[in-house]
Design a protein around this motif. Structure first.
Motif, PDB file in Angstrom:
ATOM      1  N   TRP A  78      54.707   5.717  74.247  1.00 35.82           N
ATOM      2  CA  TRP A  78      56.060   6.262  74.335  1.00 35.82           C
ATOM      3  C   TRP A  78      56.650   6.460  72.939  1.00 35.82           C
ATOM      4  CZ3 TRP A  78      60.476   2.418  74.329  1.00 35.82           C
ATOM      5  CH2 TRP A  78      61.710   3.057  74.380  1.00 35.82           C
ATOM      6  N   GLY A  79      56.558   5.431  72.088  1.00 37.90           N
ATOM      7  CA  GLY A  79      57.105   5.529  70.737  1.00 37.90           C
ATOM      8  C   GLY A  79      56.424   6.610  69.915  1.00 37.90           C
ATOM      9  N   SER A  80      55.101   6.698  70.016  1.00 43.77           N
ATOM     10  CA  SER A  80      54.389   7.726  69.248  1.00 43.77           C
ATOM     11  C   SER A  80      54.697   9.126  69.778  1.00 43.77           C
ATOM     12  CB  SER A  80      52.884   7.458  69.248  1.00 43.77           C
ATOM     13  OG  SER A  80      52.350   7.535  70.545  1.00 43.77           O
ATOM     14  N   SER A  81      55.032   9.237  71.078  1.00 46.32           N
ATOM     15  CA  SER A  81      55.414  10.554  71.624  1.00 46.32           C
ATOM     16  C   SER A  81      56.709  11.030  70.974  1.00 46.32           C
ATOM     17  CB  SER A  81      55.577  10.484  73.145  1.00 46.32           C
ATOM     18  OG  SER A  81      56.764   9.823  73.527  1.00 46.32           O
ATOM     19  N   TYR A  82      57.637  10.106  70.706  1.00 42.04           N
ATOM     20  CA  TYR A  82      58.866  10.458  69.995  1.00 42.04           C
ATOM     21  C   TYR A  82      58.548  10.897  68.571  1.00 42.04           C
ATOM     22  CZ  TYR A  82      61.981   8.330  73.526  1.00 42.04           C
ATOM     23  OH  TYR A  82      62.684   8.035  74.655  1.00 42.04           O
ATOM     24  N   GLY A 127      73.100  22.266  70.953  1.00 40.01           N
ATOM     25  CA  GLY A 127      72.582  23.307  70.071  1.00 40.01           C
ATOM     26  C   GLY A 127      72.980  23.085  68.628  1.00 40.01           C
ATOM     27  N   GLY A 128      72.341  23.832  67.728  1.00 36.06           N
ATOM     28  CA  GLY A 128      72.702  23.801  66.318  1.00 36.06           C
ATOM     29  C   GLY A 128      72.178  22.597  65.562  1.00 36.06           C
ATOM     30  N   LYS A 129      72.685  22.421  64.346  1.00 36.76           N
ATOM     31  CA  LYS A 129      72.236  21.348  63.462  1.00 36.76           C
ATOM     32  C   LYS A 129      72.518  19.944  64.009  1.00 36.76           C
ATOM     33  CE  LYS A 129      72.392  24.017  59.160  1.00 36.76           C
ATOM     34  NZ  LYS A 129      73.004  24.140  57.805  1.00 36.76           N
ATOM     35  N   PRO A 130      73.684  19.713  64.649  1.00 39.19           N
ATOM     36  CA  PRO A 130      73.921  18.376  65.205  1.00 39.19           C
ATOM     37  C   PRO A 130      72.847  17.964  66.213  1.00 39.19           C
ATOM     38  CG  PRO A 130      75.983  19.588  65.120  1.00 39.19           C
ATOM     39  CD  PRO A 130      74.891  20.568  64.775  1.00 39.19           C
ATOM     40  N   ALA A 131      72.430  18.903  67.063  1.00 42.81           N
ATOM     41  CA  ALA A 131      71.389  18.600  68.053  1.00 42.81           C
ATOM     42  C   ALA A 131      70.061  18.328  67.361  1.00 42.81           C
ATOM     43  CB  ALA A 131      71.237  19.761  69.031  1.00 42.81           C
ATOM     44  N   HIS A 132      69.766  19.109  66.321  1.00 43.56           N
ATOM     45  CA  HIS A 132      68.520  18.942  65.575  1.00 43.56           C
ATOM     46  C   HIS A 132      68.490  17.571  64.902  1.00 43.56           C
ATOM     47  CE1 HIS A 132      64.912  20.347  63.588  1.00 43.56           C
ATOM     48  NE2 HIS A 132      65.414  20.030  62.408  1.00 43.56           N
ATOM     49  N   PHE A 133      69.624  17.197  64.278  1.00 43.41           N
ATOM     50  CA  PHE A 133      69.709  15.881  63.637  1.00 43.41           C
ATOM     51  C   PHE A 133      69.581  14.767  64.669  1.00 43.41           C
ATOM     52  CE2 PHE A 133      72.556  12.261  62.952  1.00 43.41           C
ATOM     53  CZ  PHE A 133      71.964  11.681  61.838  1.00 43.41           C
ATOM     54  N   LEU A 134      70.304  14.912  65.776  1.00 46.35           N
ATOM     55  CA  LEU A 134      70.313  13.881  66.809  1.00 46.35           C
ATOM     56  C   LEU A 134      68.913  13.639  67.351  1.00 46.35           C
ATOM     57  CD1 LEU A 134      72.013  11.979  68.576  1.00 46.35           C
ATOM     58  CD2 LEU A 134      72.355  13.887  70.162  1.00 46.35           C
ATOM     59  N   ARG A 135      68.176  14.703  67.582  1.00 47.66           N
ATOM     60  CA  ARG A 135      66.822  14.557  68.120  1.00 47.66           C
ATOM     61  C   ARG A 135      65.914  13.815  67.141  1.00 47.66           C
ATOM     62  NH1 ARG A 135      62.792  19.421  70.311  1.00 47.66           N
ATOM     63  NH2 ARG A 135      61.046  18.034  70.846  1.00 47.66           N
ATOM     64  N   GLY A 136      65.968  14.193  65.867  1.00 48.92           N
ATOM     65  CA  GLY A 136      65.114  13.531  64.878  1.00 48.92           C
ATOM     66  C   GLY A 136      65.509  12.096  64.626  1.00 48.92           C
ATOM     67  N   PHE A 137      66.812  11.861  64.486  1.00 57.00           N
ATOM     68  CA  PHE A 137      67.281  10.499  64.211  1.00 57.00           C
ATOM     69  C   PHE A 137      67.027   9.586  65.402  1.00 57.00           C
ATOM     70  CE2 PHE A 137      70.391   7.087  64.083  1.00 57.00           C
ATOM     71  CZ  PHE A 137      70.281   6.650  62.770  1.00 57.00           C
ATOM     72  N   ARG A 138      67.325  10.088  66.604  1.00 53.83           N
ATOM     73  CA  ARG A 138      67.136   9.275  67.805  1.00 53.83           C
ATOM     74  C   ARG A 138      65.656   8.935  68.012  1.00 53.83           C
ATOM     75  NH1 ARG A 138      70.954   6.380  70.742  1.00 53.83           N
ATOM     76  NH2 ARG A 138      70.370   6.268  72.915  1.00 53.83           N
ATOM     77  N   ALA A 139      64.778   9.847  67.596  1.00 52.29           N
ATOM     78  CA  ALA A 139      63.338   9.597  67.715  1.00 52.29           C
ATOM     79  C   ALA A 139      62.939   8.362  66.915  1.00 52.29           C
ATOM     80  CB  ALA A 139      62.554  10.817  67.243  1.00 52.29           C
TER      81      ALA A 139
END
Length: 646
Positions: free
Chosen positions: A410-414, A116-128
């Motif tokens: 797969w990549g475009s889904s991210y 949860g929170g900003k770390p999760a938000h950052f992780l999702r975008g960066f990992r994408a």
């Protein structure tokens, strides 16, 4: 260069026509929304998804990679990727049902479910971007490089011409048909690719120069390459090829198609399954085909290539290496003459054992920087007769399109679900998101083709990805079953792995630590894993755990169970929040036991098949009996696991 007959051309163009028609037919339904475009409505049966997984990993670079491994280190060198079977079976019997229960659109969306929170938000975008673009492009460039080598050797095509044609056709197909088009065509691609690989292997081992399997396995160039296990007397080789992959690599490294805990395009197919049972069935079928049966046609062609394109002997290689180094030193002092540069090239190829391949494919046929042992697979295919040649070329085109179209989707889904929607436009319409998906598909293809033109061999990509994912795998395994894992665990692990890998691969550091006898070369991987693991474990304990609400919601939806969630369950009871179903059972112990039995089953099939081929019938019969017993035990365990799911 070979000349294609009318029959060859008919087979190739028939294949193109079938795949494009399928893409066009399903395009209307695929373009409805992102769920249809990326997951085909979550209504796919296990057998179709399983075939799709096999077809996707049947890429043009895989036979090249296997050939490179076999020619350099023998059949036993394949343990570098055979060890990932353990990871795959852990996904089958433990994680497949968890992924399907999560009901996310991509495996990266999992971050907003688990953290949860900003770390999760950052992780999702960066990992994408990290996985969907950087690692995805690396994987696709390896596949495209193989297509370049095949087209140069077999058809004499210029690399730019090859990637231009391949990119345009595959992008159109992927952008129009979406995931449904990918999976439907994978059904056709699977049978085409298998027929081509088996046909090529049968013909190559019966060439006059090879003269059958019995002569092949006793040939002086081959006899020391056929063992399925590395030489136990060679400690360094044993550690590198068997002990590290089986003891450490399978759980510690992230690799596309072999992610610890499942992920990537394997997770995408599990998420598209009808239910949890279909997700499990698909991944199990994939692991049987991928590890037990499919490698043998490639291995046989690789062994046959040692007869037609033999490696230089050890003494010649050592002498050539010495002469090459001497000319390198001379080049630092003055400009080499044309004759010296030519000699330098000759010494280089001899030092790598590539003289025969270089002589067969001089620079006017194949670019100098594309010559490697992986080229031998394509070289063997030039010997095929009309008809079979067309089928094999169609199968290689099938392999290319299947793998690239999967990676593109797969990549475009991210990019769409985990970056664009989260970071750019949260209110985007479904029509806009599908359009972004199609644009990103084209961009990913362009970037990967540019990189492919700069690469030289398939093993480069494999080694880079393995090293850069080292040490992060345990996080992906534990995050489902240990409440204390948080977003910072993954962020620190991801950055630590990349930074430590870069430092150890700097020429000066690599030479000082591993090149001058201070540490053995195989210890590099273990050091990356160890340092990365220490960093993320320390970060986990010095940062705050996820909020109770996040943990409660995750447990309530997934029901992972196990001792790792006792703290969360106790906290929920104290706050009078119901998160645990009374009927839920922790099936992980049964899943791990099933994984071990399935390992015996699949490795048994792999070895038994090899010994039947080699004519070692006593060992083959014993292993076949072991396989039958393992299959019986696994069927009993499966009933128990299935009952827990239902």
């Amino acid at each position: 260069m070979i000349t294609l007959s009318t029959l060859d051309l008919i087979l190739i163009f028939s294949f193109f026509t079938i795949t494009l028609v399928i893409g066009i037919v399903v395009s209307k339904k695929s373009g409805k929304n992102t769920s249809e475009f990326f997951l085909s409505g979550r209504n796919m049966p296990w057998w179709l998804l399983g075939l799709s997984m096999v077809a996707t990993t049947f890429s043009t670079d895989t036979p090249n990679l296997v050939t490179d491994i076999v020619r350099k280190g023998g059949v036993s060198g394949n343990w570098a990727w055979w060890a990932f079977l353990i990871t795959g079976l852990l996904t089958v019997f433990v994680y497949a049902k968890l992924w399907r229960k999560s009901n996310v659109n991509t495996d990266i969306e999992f971050y907003d479910l688990r953290y949860g929170g900003k770390p999760a938000h950052f992780l999702r975008g960066f990992r994408a971007i990290y996985l969907g673009v950087i690692f995805n492009v690396l994987a696709m460039s390896g596949v495209t490089l193989a297509a370049i080598k095949i087209s140069q050797v077999m058809l004499g095509l210029d690399p730019l011409y090859t990637v231009g044609i391949a990119a345009v056709i595959t992008v159109i197909f992927s952008a129009v048909g979406g995931f449904r088009g990918v999976v439907y065509t994978d059904f056709v691609l699977f049978f085409t690719a298998m027929a081509g690989a088996i046909g090529a292997a049968y013909y190559c081992i019966n060439l006059p120069e090879v003269n059958g399997i019995s002569n092949l396995i006793t040939h002086p160039q081959v006899i020391d390459k056929i063992s399925l296990l590395p030489d136990f007397d060679n400690t360094e080789l044993l550690i590198t090829l068997l002990i590290i992959p089986l003891a450490v690599q399978w759980w510690s490294s992230w690799y596309p198609g072999g992610e610890p805990g499942g992920g990537g395009y394997i997770a995408q197919r599990m998420l598209a399954a009808k239910d949890e049972n279909h997700a499990i069935g698909a991944t199990f079928f994939f692991n049987i085909m991928h590890y037990a049966l499919r490698p043998w046609p490639w291995i046989l062609v690789a062994l046959a290539s040692l007869v037609l394109y033999p490696k230089d002997d050890t003494n010649t290689m050592e002498a050539a290496k010495h002469n090459y180094v001497e000319l390198q030193k001379l080049e630092e002092t003055r400009t080499l003459t044309g004759e010296e540069k030519e000699r330098m090239d000759t010494y280089y190829f001899a030092s790598e054992g590539l003289t025969s391949i270089r002589e067969a494919f001089p620079e006017e046929k194949v670019q100098k920087d594309k010559i490697g042992h992986d080229l031998a697979y394509s070289a063997m295919l030039t010997r095929l007769p009309s008809g079979l040649l067309g089928l094999v070329l169609a199968s290689l085109i099938a392999a290319f399109m299947s793998t690239i179209s999967t990676h593109l989707n797969w990549g475009s889904s991210y990019i769409v679900n985990d970056f664009y929607v989260q970071q750019v436009n949260k209110n985007a319409s479904e029509k806009e998101l599908v359009l972004v998906g199609r644009i990103s598909t084209a961009l990913l293809m362009i970037i990967s083709t540019v990189l492919a033109l700069k690469l030289t061999n398939a093993k480069q990509i494999f080694d880079y990805i393995i090293m850069f994912g080292a040490g992060t795998g345990l996080i992906f395994i534990l995050r489902w079953f240990w409440w204390r894992i948080n977003a910072w665990s993954e962020i620190s692990g991801m950055f630590a792995s990349g930074i430590v890998s870069l430092i150890f691969n700097l020429e000066s550091v690599n030479l000082a630590l591993f090149g001058e006898g201070m540490l053995p070369a195989w210890s590099k991987y273990l050091l990356v894993v160890g340092i990365t693991s220490i960093i993320w474990i320390v970060v986990t304990y010095i940062t705050k755990p996820e909020d109770d609400k996040v943990l409660f919601d995750f447990y309530k939806k997934i029901q992972p169970g196990g001792p790792g969630w006792k703290t969360t369950i106790k906290a929920a009871e104290q706050q009078q929040v119901a998160i645990k179903n009374d009927f839920s059972q922790w099936s992980v112990p049964s899943g791990i036991l099933a994984m071990l039995v399935a390992c015996v089953l699949i490795y048994g099939v792999l070895f038994a098949t090899g010994y039947w081929i080699y004519g070692k019938y006593t060992l083959a019969i014993i292993l076949t009996i072991v396989v039958i017993i393992a299959a019986y035990i696994l069927s009993k365990l499966w009933k128990k696991i299935r009952a827990n799911i239902l």
